[in-house]
Design an enzyme around this catalytic site. Structure first.
Site, short mmCIF file in Angstrom:
data_model
loop_
_atom_site.label_atom_id
_atom_site.label_comp_id
_atom_site.label_asym_id
_atom_site.label_seq_id
_atom_site.Cartn_x
_atom_site.Cartn_y
_atom_site.Cartn_z
N HIS A 77 0.74 -1.29 0.06
CA HIS A 77 0.09 0.04 -0.07
C HIS A 77 0.93 1.36 0.05
CE1 HIS A 77 -2.67 3.00 1.18
NE2 HIS A 77 -2.30 3.32 2.10
N ASP A 106 7.74 23.09 -24.98
CA ASP A 106 7.70 21.77 -24.56
C ASP A 106 8.59 21.51 -23.46
OD1 ASP A 106 7.68 18.91 -24.39
OD2 ASP A 106 6.72 18.63 -26.27
N TRP A 142 7.23 -0.33 3.98
CA TRP A 142 7.70 0.18 2.75
C TRP A 142 9.33 0.69 3.17
CZ3 TRP A 142 9.30 5.34 1.58
CH2 TRP A 142 9.27 6.15 2.63
N SER A 169 13.45 6.86 -12.91
CA SER A 169 12.33 7.57 -13.77
C SER A 169 12.17 9.08 -13.02
CB SER A 169 10.97 6.92 -13.35
OG SER A 169 10.10 7.66 -13.87
N SER A 170 12.37 9.03 -11.89
CA SER A 170 12.17 10.25 -11.01
C SER A 170 13.19 10.99 -11.19
CB SER A 170 12.17 9.99 -9.42
OG SER A 170 10.86 9.24 -9.14
N HIS A 253 13.43 11.65 4.42
CA HIS A 253 12.87 12.89 5.02
C HIS A 253 12.69 13.83 3.71
CE1 HIS A 253 10.34 14.94 7.72
NE2 HIS A 253 10.81 16.07 7.23
N GLU A 255 12.23 12.96 0.88
CA GLU A 255 11.05 12.35 0.32
C GLU A 255 9.64 12.80 0.63
OE1 GLU A 255 10.63 10.27 -2.48
OE2 GLU A 255 8.61 9.68 -2.29
N TYR A 257 9.04 15.69 1.77
CA TYR A 257 8.75 17.05 1.02
C TYR A 257 8.70 16.93 -0.41
CZ TYR A 257 9.65 18.48 5.99
OH TYR A 257 9.53 18.72 7.21
N SER A 268 -0.94 27.45 -3.98
CA SER A 268 -0.57 28.92 -4.02
C SER A 268 -1.01 29.35 -5.27
CB SER A 268 0.78 28.96 -3.91
OG SER A 268 1.45 28.58 -2.44
N HIS A 302 14.61 12.12 13.12
CA HIS A 302 13.39 12.19 14.05
C HIS A 302 12.65 11.00 13.86
CE1 HIS A 302 11.34 15.14 11.01
NE2 HIS A 302 10.93 13.65 10.61
N HIS A 303 13.00 10.28 12.58
CA HIS A 303 11.98 9.01 12.04
C HIS A 303 12.64 7.81 12.97
CE1 HIS A 303 9.96 10.83 8.78
NE2 HIS A 303 11.13 11.35 8.69
N THR A 328 6.69 26.65 7.64
CA THR A 328 5.67 26.10 7.21
C THR A 328 4.53 26.78 7.91
OG1 THR A 328 6.66 23.67 7.65
CG2 THR A 328 4.33 23.77 7.29
N LYS A 331 3.95 29.76 5.61
CA LYS A 331 3.25 29.61 4.26
C LYS A 331 1.46 29.42 4.58
CE LYS A 331 6.22 26.76 1.26
NZ LYS A 331 5.52 27.92 0.03
N ARG A 450 1.26 0.69 15.31
CA ARG A 450 1.17 0.43 14.20
C ARG A 450 1.51 -1.00 13.62
NH1 ARG A 450 5.59 4.19 11.03
NH2 ARG A 450 4.37 3.47 9.18
#
Lengths: 536, 380
Positions: A77, A106, A142, A169-170, A253, A255, A257, A268, A302-303, A328, A331, A450
């Site tokens: 998932h 293009d 994951w 690809s990315s 991390h 990732e 963002y 925006s 922090h993870h 943040t 914003k 979890r």
């Protein structure tokens, strides 16, 4: 103000039809559409997996699946939603909109663009094929933490190859976006005149190039540990299982963002349009985005506060993480200041953008709580964390993507979507997504870890509520697919401008946008074209 | 006129949002208060931070919804033209910084206290296994395994037909509890044997990962007698959800008595390992050990879940010869979830579980394995 563009396809050579048109396309709009359709497909695949999870968790006891398969579902998932739904959706939006927003004909590297997309179906075929292999799909989350991920069968090799392909690809997509933005802007489109969506994607693209290779390195070390006898992460061989977590989250991390900065850009764009007022604090928005991107590289641990780090390291990562709240917050305050004394109307894109601001803020505030290390020792790996990141990813990233689809769909198809159905889709989703995720905060605080397929009976009520929310929210998304389908088929004709408050070059071309736009670059003479004040 | 209007609406919006927020707090659960000094510090810290972010959220949403109510095109509101204000930007940068500092100060203080593991009166080593815990009391020289209790284990099987609500402390009960004295500063040393686990009892106020090849430290000082339940918090494989933790905090006197009792049991166990057992004794003891140690992978009927968890029996015949079976049980199989039980179980436990596995699902009489055989192999 730019001039409306003339469009003539004839000098672009042959136009294959049927399958070949899509297989060989180098057109940013066609490739953008393919990315978006692919993303929608993956959204439903990943969503189906989420429904398996929520069905099993509907009541205590194991009713439907065994724990091993449950773990495969949580793992797949996440991988499908992150790499298959959210990231390709943003790349698809960038493909469609970035050239049109900066007045380019293009993308800078059209053939590579084709390749970036066409890698993805192969990557996901490899990934999803593991579900049908004897050793099953990956079941270690994951994050693929070793040693657990190394216990699985040979399907790990397929997963790692799939991740490599997604990474390639990315990276190619990111290179293309940077090259396009830096080289192909129309005359007068200075960097500080660019729409915020373009800015956030420029910064996101740099993040992608910086961290996708780090992920590739991490999973390659897993591959050699599993199949070639190395011991990078094997303590018995002199390696370190925690090293993997540090490398993974140094990717992980930023990732996060990567999945939210383009969402900031979309919101925006939309809020000024429907507030009929320029974006408040454009420059501070750009700097805040850049600050968040920088901070994303120094908060990874922090993870993993519970792995046992030195006190000094924990304090550093706690303070650095808390600082993220500042840009943040800027914003969010800027968005509200944009609405303030505007002349607001509430079409579906605006509803999703406002839903984003409220619900993403809730996710951001629980993020501040998670940064507090002593409390994190309680929150970590519980449903509180699950609630937090689904607020920022579903009601954050996914809501922004939906807002963007409604916002630009008339430009893509030439028809207005069904406004009534769009509003129903918003309200249905917003009610049920909160029924789905809000009770998970309570579950986490009450002590539910979890990634468990079964739970103690004191967690039964909130799990049942959450599952009901999950099914309602999930099936409600079929309406989204139907609305898009209906809009592609026809409807009220859209004007070039589409939204009366919209500003920007994309609204100067006809709707639907012709295959080739801005063959002759437009001239951008002032800030108004891109939603900014005349004076700045 | 506009200003008053905005103020009135803002107050009304604030009231509505406050009521919703109050409702959100009223229906939900909060973190447990905790039974140790610093667990309560953590609880206070959590409440303070939760309070601060809630107030921030309420104020932000009040501003936003006030605007949504008032500044609508449908009410003919004309858009203002302003688009930046350096003063506003400075204010909403500075205020959050101050708030963050207010939160960081107590957080730092509590963290420093939590991380200071010096001055322990006793040490307990915790080792995570797939999927049970081993506790070793360093000073008192006691060690045992602690796994999900039988009733929960039966009920949690897929399609067991047992309602979890009928099982007391479903999934939160173990066969052997971790007994600890109250008012004693205990240091925990955490590690793991196979994959990463995480030891978490919410009432103690922390969780800490148990990582193979590394030793982590944590401490506690429990102030109230009682039974405190927790679970493994780091995904550790199929039965991650089924390796609970139960801590029973007793008075220092009761703890001393318990230690004496454990000593006696150790002596009995040594005697048991040496004596000859009957088939019935082995089968009876073996069924319990099999349930606790083997059934989660190889299943109650010994048929496993191929290919990850091999069947122990096919068409009524135990798979594998005795020697192969012995080697697998004692030493494990590299590259699979099967770990060696040489150090995890007493010889009589291994002998009984193997006897059970070779006899329970066949009509013929299979081999009987005596504890002394295992004990001899162990020394060899």
């Amino acid at each position: 103000m730019s001039t409306a563009t003339t469009h003539h396809d004839d000098h672009h050579g042959d136009h294959p039809t049927g399958l070949a048109r899509w297989l060989f396309s180098t057109n940013h709009k066609e490739i953008g559409s393919m990315y978006l359709i692919f993303s929608l497909l993956m959204f439903f695949v990943g969503g189906a997996m989420a429904l398996v999870i929520r069905a099993e968790l509907f009541a205590p006891g194991l009713q439907l699946v065994n724990p091993e398969f449950f773990n495969q579902m949580t793992t797949m998932h996440a991988l499908v939603m992150i790499f298959g739904a959210v990231m390709p959706a943003f790349v698809g939006l960038a493909n469609w909109m970035v050239p049109m927003m900066i007045g380019a004909p293009d993308m800078a590297l059209p053939r590579m663009n084709n390749w970036s997309f066409w890698i993805l179906p192969f990557a996901f075929t490899l990934l999803l094929a593991t579900l049908f292999m004897p050793s099953g799909a990956p079941a270690s989350g994951w994050t693929l933490y070793p040693p657990l991920s190394l216990q699985g069968g040979n399907s790990l090799a397929f997963v790692i190859l799939a991740i490599h392909l997604m990474g390639i690809s990315s990276i190619m997509g990111a290179i293309n976006i940077i090259a396009t933005i830096l080289n192909m802007r129309a005359p007068g489109m200075t960097l500080l005149r660019m729409p915020l969506f373009v800015w956030t994607w420029l910064i996101t693209a740099f993040l992608l190039i910086a961290v996708m290779p780090v992920l590739a390195g991490a999973v390659t070390m897993l591959l050699t540990d599993r199949f070639f006898g190395t011991s990078f992460f094997n303590a018995a061989g002199g390696g370190d299982p925690v090293l993997y977590q540090h490398i993974f989250w140094f990717f992980g991390h930023p990732e996060v963002y990567i999945m939210i900065l383009p969402a900031f850009g979309i919101v925006s764009e939309i809020i000024p349009t429907f507030s009929r007022k320029p974006l408040f604090g454009y420059t501070s928005m750009v700097y805040a985005t850049a600050s968040i991107a920088f901070l994303s590289f120094i908060v990874w641990a922090h993870h993993m506060f519970t792995v046992g780090m030195p006190l000094g390291a924990m304090l550093f990562f706690m303070y650095a993480t808390m600082i993220i709240a500042v840009p943040t917050g800027i914003k969010i305050f800027n968005w509200i200041a944009t609405m303030w004394r505007g002349s607001m109307s509430f079409e579906t894109p605006m509803l999703f953008a406002l839903g984003f601001v409220v619900l993403f803020t809730i996710g951001g505030l629980s993020g501040v709580m998670l940064a507090i290390v002593p409390a994190n020792f309680q929150y970590h790996d519980t449903y509180f964390v699950v609630a937090h990141f689904h607020y920022v990813l579903v009601t954050g990233a996914v809501y922004a993507i939906m807002a963007a689809v409604y916002y630009w769909l008339p430009k893509w198809t030439g028809y207005m979507y069904d406004e009534m159905l769009g509003k129903i889709h918003f309200w249905w989703s917003t009610i049920w997504v909160n029924v789905l995720f809000f009770p998970q905060h309570y579950l986490g605080l009450a002590g539910m870890p979890r990634r468990i397929p079964d739970y103690a009976v004191q967690f039964a009520e909130f799990n049942m509520i959450s599952s009901i929310g999950g099914f309602m929210f999930g099936f409600g998304q079929l309406l989204f697919a139907y609305i898009i389908w209906k809009c592609v088929r026809g409807g009220e004709k859209a004007t070039a401008q589409v939204w009366d408050g919209a500003r920007g070059l994309e609204w100067t071309v006809p709707s639907p946008a012709p295959l080739h736009t801005f063959d002759t670059p437009p001239l951008v003479e002032d800030n108004v074209a891109v939603h900014r004040d005349k004076l700045t | 006129m506009k200003r008053t209007n905005e103020l009135i609406v803002a107050i009304a919006v604030l009231a509505v949002i406050s009521v919703i927020t109050w409702g959100v707090f009223a229906v939900g659960d909060n973190m447990p208060r905790g039974v140790t000094t610093y667990a309560q510090d953590v609880y206070q810290l959590h409440n303070i931070v939760l309070g601060i972010v809630t107030v921030i959220g309420v104020l932000v949403f009040t501003a936003m919804f006030t605007s949504i109510v008032l500044h609508r095109r449908s009410k003919g509101f004309q858009a203002a033209k302003f688009s930046h204000s350096t003063r506003a930007e400075i204010i909403w940068t500075a205020i959050p910084v101050v708030i963050l500092v207010v939160m960081a100060v107590p957080a730092t203080r509590v963290l420093i206290d939590m991380e200071n593991t010096a001055g322990a009166e006793m040490n307990i080593k915790i080792t995570g296994y797939q999927w049970l815990w081993k506790y070793e009391y360093i000073e008192d020289d006691i060690s045992f395994f602690s796994a999900l209790d039988r009733d929960s284990n039966r009920a949690r099987q897929l399609g067991s037909g047992i309602n979890p609500r009928d099982v007391e402390n479903y999934l939160l009960e173990v066969d052997n509890r971790l007994i600890v004295p109250v008012d004693t500063r205990i240091r925990f040393l955490l590690t793991a044997d196979d994959v990463i686990h995480s030891w978490w009892v919410p009432e103690l106020g922390w969780k800490r990962d148990a990582i193979p090849g590394m030793i982590n430290e944590a401490w506690t000082l429990i102030e109230e007698e009682g039974v405190y339940r927790g679970q493994c918090a780091e995904l550790c494989g199929a039965d991650h959800g089924f390796m609970p933790i139960v801590v029973e905090a007793v008075s220092r006197e009761a703890y001393a008595e318990w230690v004496a009792g454990q000593r006696q049991e150790l002596a009995d166990a040594a005697h048991d390992a040496a004596r000859l057992w009957t088939r019935e004794e082995l089968m009876d003891h073996g069924s319990r050990i099999y349930q606790a140690q083997c059934a989660s992978c190889h299943q109650d009927d010994g048929r496993g879940i191929e290919p990850a968890f091999p069947a122990l029996v096919r068409e009524g015949v135990p798979t594998g010869d005795l020697e192969h079976h012995l080697q697998t049980v004692l030493n494990g199989r590299e590259g699979t979830a099967m770990t060696g039980f040489r150090d995890r179980l007493q010889p009589q436990d291994i002998a009984a579980a193997m006897t059970f596995a070779r006899n329970a699902w066949t009509d013929e009489e299979g081999e009987v394995i005596q504890p002394s055989t295992i004990a001899d192999l162990d020394q060899g």
